[in-house]
Design an enzyme around this catalytic site. Structure first.
Site, short mmCIF file in Angstrom:
data_model
loop_
_atom_site.label_atom_id
_atom_site.label_comp_id
_atom_site.label_asym_id
_atom_site.label_seq_id
_atom_site.Cartn_x
_atom_site.Cartn_y
_atom_site.Cartn_z
N SER A 195 23.30 41.12 41.60
CA SER A 195 24.89 41.22 40.83
C SER A 195 24.09 40.56 39.49
CB SER A 195 25.48 41.31 40.88
OG SER A 195 26.61 41.05 39.93
N CYS A 370 36.22 34.05 42.59
CA CYS A 370 36.82 35.03 43.05
C CYS A 370 37.65 34.64 43.88
CB CYS A 370 36.22 36.25 44.24
SG CYS A 370 34.14 36.24 42.87
N1 PLP Z 1 28.45 37.73 46.84
C1 PLP Z 1 28.94 36.18 46.48
C2 PLP Z 1 27.98 35.53 47.16
C3 PLP Z 1 29.00 35.85 45.33
O1 PLP Z 1 29.29 34.72 44.92
C4 PLP Z 1 29.50 36.92 44.17
C5 PLP Z 1 30.98 36.84 42.86
O2 PLP Z 1 31.07 36.26 42.70
C6 PLP Z 1 29.62 38.34 44.88
C7 PLP Z 1 29.10 38.84 46.16
C8 PLP Z 1 30.18 40.13 44.06
O3 PLP Z 1 29.45 40.47 43.23
P1 PLP Z 1 29.72 40.57 41.61
O4 PLP Z 1 31.05 40.23 41.16
O5 PLP Z 1 28.58 41.40 41.37
O6 PLP Z 1 30.75 42.07 42.57
#
Ligand code: PLP
Length: 434
Positions: A195, A370
């Site tokens: 990302s 998140c």
């Molecule tokens: N995977 C991990 C380990 C993350 O820390 C995050 C976001 O915090 C994601 C996936 C999701 O990424 P995105 O925000 O680009 O959807």
């Protein structure tokens, strides 16, 4: 008031160079990369250039780079795109919810998932993955770096296991991007997600490595974009920004930035740990004695072992067939990303400390961003064996690569004040948070 942002694992700001690289693609070169006229071709060329940069970043062929909307989409694509009813899936209990919730959805479609647990240090043992493999296992997904603890997972070992057993391997590399060098050949993965916004690129854009020949069904259909692997008009400014961020990240891996960042993180960590009633999650070296129950192997209760190291025994939490009593021991330092530390504070509520620090101008997180707003304690810390009170009292400090000594000085000034004040007005004792 001075503001110090130490929540880089949630997101990072654009670097000025990234902003500059993107700027022409909003107005001047606004074309659709699929159009055949000059405006379209300018956009197409920019996307092609970005693809080459990402191929260098991943160490793969240009044709193996698929642009998308970020980590969640990459993680979902690996799972929804590869698994079919009757398949078995292996992942870990410390993954991001983009993996965990996708796995839960697949359960409704006849896909069973094994969630491999970490040790109390936050590490996944590859032999636990190997033991979980069945004839019908089709996919393993494991993160490169944990978003809450920064603990780096043994992806290369798992890549070898996947190769030897003929199982597809996906890596969620979102939190490793720009912090550790990437090499998808060395990792041995078929798929890898990242990302842009975690490495000073724009939000809502990312890229996936898809090894040639991996039979992945696209999540989105409609157009022939991205070699039919991801339909939708390309986000040209975002893709250009992602590639610029990746280019800058590659430089910082070589120019001493990461070493400097680790030193800053270490100074911050050592300073905070001077406070009584604090400790690290997922970093220090621990040993659990045979007479202690596995559930007792919490970092704070386990013995700290100094010096260099040996390896984990097989008999530890989460290992299928592991006995309840642990002979779990490690003298290996747990590898972590340079920017992250996760610290528990006895006798206070982590959310209260996050708010108190915010009021003093310091941005940190009480878990995965998140999940902010959720009342449940961090699933990562719980999987590592912390109790709910301790998990809820934990804070993640994640430094940006632009962090300074003055930032650390300021945080080391305000954290003790805030901790002492909170402990004085509303102490939280063990077990009170259920
Ligand atoms: N995977 C991990 C380990 C993350 O820390 C995050 C976001 O915090 C994601 C996936 C999701 O990424 P995105 O925000 O680009 O959807």
């Amino acid at each position: 008031m001075k503001r110090v942002y130490m929540d880089a694992n949630a997101t990072t700001p654009l670097l000025p160079e990234v902003m500059e690289a993107m700027r022409p693609y909003w107005i001047e070169h606004f074309g659709n990369a699929s159009s055949i006229h000059l405006d379209g071709q300018q956009a197409h060329t920019a996307v092609d250039r970005a693809r080459s940069v990402m191929a260098e970043f991943f160490n793969c062929h240009d044709a193996e780079v698929v642009f998308n909307s970020g980590g969640t989409e990459g993680d979902n694509t690996a799972i929804f795109g590869l698994l079919h009813p009757g398949d078995h899936f292996i992942t870990t209990s410390i993954e991001h919810s983009a993996i965990l919730q996708a796995a839960h959805r697949m359960a409704q479609h006849g896909v069973e998932t094994t969630f491999v647990a970490p040790s109390a240090s936050g590490l996944i043992d590859p032999s636990d993955i190997l033991r979980a493999i069945r004839p019908e296992t089709r996919l393993i997904s494991m993160m490169l770096a944990n978003n809450e603890t920064g603990v780096l997972q043994p992806v290369e070992e798992v890549g070898k296991i996947a190769a030897n057993t003929g199982v597809f391997f996906h890596i969620d590399a979102v939190q490793g991007a720009g912090k550790v060098p990437f090499d998808v050949r060395r990792f041995g993965c078929h798929l890898l997600s990242l990302s842009a916004h975690k490495m000073h690129g724009p939000k809502g854009v990312g890229a996936m490595f898809v090894r040639r020949g991996t039979p992945i069904e696209p999540l989105l259909v409609g157009g022939s974009h991205e070699r039919r692997q991801r339909a939708g008009t390309e986000n040209v400014p975002g893709i250009v920004g992602l590639a610029k961020a990746a280019e800058l990240a590659m430089h910082s891996l070589e120019d001493g930035t990461i070493t400097r960042l680790a030193a800053l993180r270490d100074r911050l960590e050592a300073g905070v740990l001077q406070l009584p009633g604090t400790g690290l999650n997922g970093a220090h070296i621990i040993a659990c004695h045979p007479e202690r129950a596995i559930t007792d192997c919490h970092p704070e209760r386990a013995e700290r072992v100094e010096g260099p190291a040996s390896s984990f025994s097989d008999n530890k939490p989460g290992a299928p067939g592991a006995s309840h009593l642990g002979t779990w021991e490690s003298t290996n330092p747990v590898p972590r990303t340079a920017n992250t530390t996760n610290i528990w504070f006895d006798n206070l509520e982590g959310e209260a400390l996050v708010i108190a620090l915010d009021l003093k101008g310091v941005a940190v997180s009480g878990g995965s961003a998140c999940h902010s707003g959720a009342t449940e304690p961090s699933h990562v810390l719980m999987a590592m064996g912390l109790d709910k009170t301790r998990a809820r009292s934990s804070l993640r400090f994640s430094l940006m690569k632009t962090a300074t000594e003055a930032d650390v000085d300021y945080v080391l000034q305000v954290v003790p004040e805030a901790v002492n004040r909170l402990r004085a007005i509303s102490p939280v004792t063990t077990g009170t948070l259920g």
